[in-house]
Scaffold this motif. Structure first.
Motif, mmCIF file in Angstrom:
data_model
loop_
_atom_site.group_PDB
_atom_site.id
_atom_site.type_symbol
_atom_site.label_atom_id
_atom_site.label_comp_id
_atom_site.label_asym_id
_atom_site.label_seq_id
_atom_site.Cartn_x
_atom_site.Cartn_y
_atom_site.Cartn_z
ATOM 1 N N ASN A 1 30.282 34.523 52.003
ATOM 2 C CA ASN A 1 29.622 35.143 53.152
ATOM 3 C C ASN A 1 29.748 36.657 53.048
ATOM 4 O OD1 ASN A 1 32.067 36.157 54.663
ATOM 5 N ND2 ASN A 1 32.572 33.975 54.652
ATOM 6 N N ASN A 2 28.984 37.357 53.846
ATOM 7 C CA ASN A 2 28.940 38.814 53.772
ATOM 8 C C ASN A 2 29.633 39.490 54.942
ATOM 9 O OD1 ASN A 2 27.431 38.952 51.361
ATOM 10 N ND2 ASN A 2 25.566 38.468 52.483
ATOM 11 N N ASP A 3 30.453 38.755 55.656
ATOM 12 C CA ASP A 3 31.169 39.348 56.784
ATOM 13 C C ASP A 3 32.263 40.270 56.281
ATOM 14 O OD1 ASP A 3 29.628 37.827 58.484
ATOM 15 O OD2 ASP A 3 31.082 36.183 58.554
ATOM 16 N N ASN A 4 32.456 41.398 56.963
ATOM 17 C CA ASN A 4 33.589 42.256 56.637
ATOM 18 C C ASN A 4 34.872 41.537 57.026
ATOM 19 O OD1 ASN A 4 31.863 44.206 55.781
ATOM 20 N ND2 ASN A 4 32.532 45.767 57.224
ATOM 21 N N ILE A 5 35.893 41.636 56.190
ATOM 22 C CA ILE A 5 37.172 41.007 56.454
ATOM 23 C C ILE A 5 38.168 42.085 56.850
ATOM 24 C CG2 ILE A 5 38.991 39.557 55.494
ATOM 25 C CD1 ILE A 5 36.246 38.210 55.738
ATOM 26 N N ALA A 6 38.654 42.016 58.053
ATOM 27 C CA ALA A 6 39.545 43.062 58.558
ATOM 28 C C ALA A 6 40.898 43.016 57.871
ATOM 29 C CB ALA A 6 39.736 42.918 60.065
ATOM 30 N N ILE A 7 41.419 44.189 57.527
ATOM 31 C CA ILE A 7 42.779 44.303 57.021
ATOM 32 C C ILE A 7 43.707 44.618 58.179
ATOM 33 C CG2 ILE A 7 44.289 45.490 55.399
ATOM 34 C CD1 ILE A 7 42.042 43.931 54.108
ATOM 35 N N GLU B 1 32.557 41.132 47.718
ATOM 36 C CA GLU B 1 31.897 40.518 46.561
ATOM 37 C C GLU B 1 32.744 40.685 45.304
ATOM 38 O OE1 GLU B 1 27.170 41.085 47.691
ATOM 39 O OE2 GLU B 1 28.228 42.673 46.640
ATOM 40 N N VAL B 2 33.279 41.882 45.116
ATOM 41 C CA VAL B 2 34.106 42.157 43.941
ATOM 42 C C VAL B 2 35.393 41.330 44.001
ATOM 43 C CG1 VAL B 2 35.454 43.923 42.743
ATOM 44 C CG2 VAL B 2 33.155 44.466 43.578
ATOM 45 N N LEU B 3 35.996 41.226 45.175
ATOM 46 C CA LEU B 3 37.214 40.426 45.341
ATOM 47 C C LEU B 3 36.988 38.983 44.917
ATOM 48 C CD1 LEU B 3 40.042 39.698 46.407
ATOM 49 C CD2 LEU B 3 39.031 39.522 48.699
ATOM 50 N N ILE C 1 36.692 38.776 41.174
ATOM 51 C CA ILE C 1 38.001 38.958 40.545
ATOM 52 C C ILE C 1 38.792 37.660 40.602
ATOM 53 C CG2 ILE C 1 40.256 40.081 40.774
ATOM 54 C CD1 ILE C 1 38.770 42.595 41.748
ATOM 55 N N CYS C 2 38.801 37.034 41.772
ATOM 56 C CA CYS C 2 39.540 35.786 41.948
ATOM 57 C C CYS C 2 38.975 34.664 41.084
ATOM 58 C CB CYS C 2 39.532 35.363 43.417
ATOM 59 S SG CYS C 2 40.539 36.396 44.490
ATOM 60 N N GLN C 3 37.696 34.770 40.742
ATOM 61 C CA GLN C 3 37.078 33.768 39.885
ATOM 62 C C GLN C 3 37.358 34.023 38.411
ATOM 63 O OE1 GLN C 3 33.005 33.925 41.198
ATOM 64 N NE2 GLN C 3 33.344 32.414 42.819
ATOM 65 N N GLY C 4 38.108 35.095 38.127
ATOM 66 C CA GLY C 4 38.552 35.343 36.765
ATOM 67 C C GLY C 4 37.652 36.247 35.952
ATOM 68 N N LEU C 5 36.652 36.856 36.565
ATOM 69 C CA LEU C 5 35.760 37.739 35.813
ATOM 70 C C LEU C 5 36.435 39.074 35.523
ATOM 71 C CD1 LEU C 5 33.728 35.618 36.990
ATOM 72 C CD2 LEU C 5 32.046 37.469 37.058
ATOM 73 N N LYS D 1 36.675 51.372 40.548
ATOM 74 C CA LYS D 1 36.978 52.029 41.818
ATOM 75 C C LYS D 1 37.115 50.999 42.939
ATOM 76 C CE LYS D 1 37.394 55.444 44.745
ATOM 77 N NZ LYS D 1 38.660 56.243 44.800
ATOM 78 N N HIS D 2 36.188 50.038 42.984
ATOM 79 C CA HIS D 2 36.276 48.996 44.004
ATOM 80 C C HIS D 2 37.579 48.204 43.860
ATOM 81 C CE1 HIS D 2 32.455 49.624 45.830
ATOM 82 N NE2 HIS D 2 31.723 49.196 44.812
ATOM 83 N N ARG D 3 37.927 47.876 42.625
ATOM 84 C CA ARG D 3 39.143 47.105 42.384
ATOM 85 C C ARG D 3 40.370 47.870 42.869
ATOM 86 N NH1 ARG D 3 40.114 42.955 38.174
ATOM 87 N NH2 ARG D 3 42.332 42.467 38.237
#
Length: 219
Positions: free
Chosen positions: A145-151, A163-165, A168-172, A190-192
């Motif tokens: 989903n495209n919802d922002n996830i609050a920290i 999307e990048v997270l 990353i979790c999928q191993g790419l 930079k995103h990472r």
């Protein structure tokens, strides 16, 4: 000259044969010493207070008191205790709760000794650990989903960072992520970096734990 083990391990499982086998294998390491075995959550709690292990290998499904309740009580009394959950396939519904409690590692009970030591090392070095089989299973259920996830109240992952997270979790790799999202590798780098800083994570295993906490994973 014998080297004294660095860390004390407590094994908690209701099957004596499993405990004995695991104890024998762990004892082959110079870094870890098995200081006790428990067959129930009640036994574990009394042993933790007396033996003060550094890390507990804890079965989820046990009679009298399950691993979830045992972990909750142990961590409420000893917040610095490291716990690695021992689970079977089909017990994914417990992972959210165990992560929320502060459990640091998750191993399948059929893991080989190399992976057991990898989990112990990762957790005792301040990180988290997921069995590779569990990791692959969990990331296959990552939401998109495209919802922002609050920290916290002042910060959140952006849609792109989310999307990048997930990738990353999928191993790419960063290069593969860049190709998939049609952006430069430098942008992914930079995103990472931003994601790791915002989530206070050190590696992919930590990011998967974070994804579970934020309900980015459906189990």
């Amino acid at each position: 000259m014998l080297v004294k083990p660095q860390y004390k391990v407590l094994i908690v499982d209701d099957h004596a044969l499993f405990r004995s086998g695991l104890r024998l294998l762990i004892s082959s390491s110079g870094r870890y010493e098995v200081v006790g075995e428990a067959s129930t959550g009640f036994e574990m709690l009394s042993m933790v207070s007396v033996l003060r292990p550094d890390v507990v290998l804890l079965d989820i499904a046990m009679p009298e008191m399950d691993g979830i309740e045992a972990a909750a009580q142990a961590l409420s009394l000893h917040s610095d205790l490291k716990i690695i959950t021992l689970s079977m396939y089909g017990q994914q519904e417990y992972y959210f709760k165990m992560v929320e409690l502060g459990v640091k590692g998750f191993l399948l009970k059929n893991s080989d000794i190399i992976e057991v030591f990898s989990a112990l090392d990762a957790v005792m070095d301040g990180g988290s650990y997921f069995s590779q089989e569990l990791l692959f299973n969990l990331v296959s259920n990552l939401r998109t989903n495209n919802d922002n996830i609050a920290i916290d109240d002042d910060n959140a992952l952006s849609t792109r960072e989310l999307e990048v997270l997930i990738l990353i979790c999928q191993g790419l790799t960063n290069h593969e992520i860049a190709d998939k999202l049609f952006i430069s590798k430098r942008t992914v780098d930079k995103h990472r970096a931003n994601i790791l800083e915002k989530t206070d994570c050190k590696n992919t295993a930590n990011l998967v734990v974070y994804a579970i906490k934020k309900r980015l994973v459906e189990v």
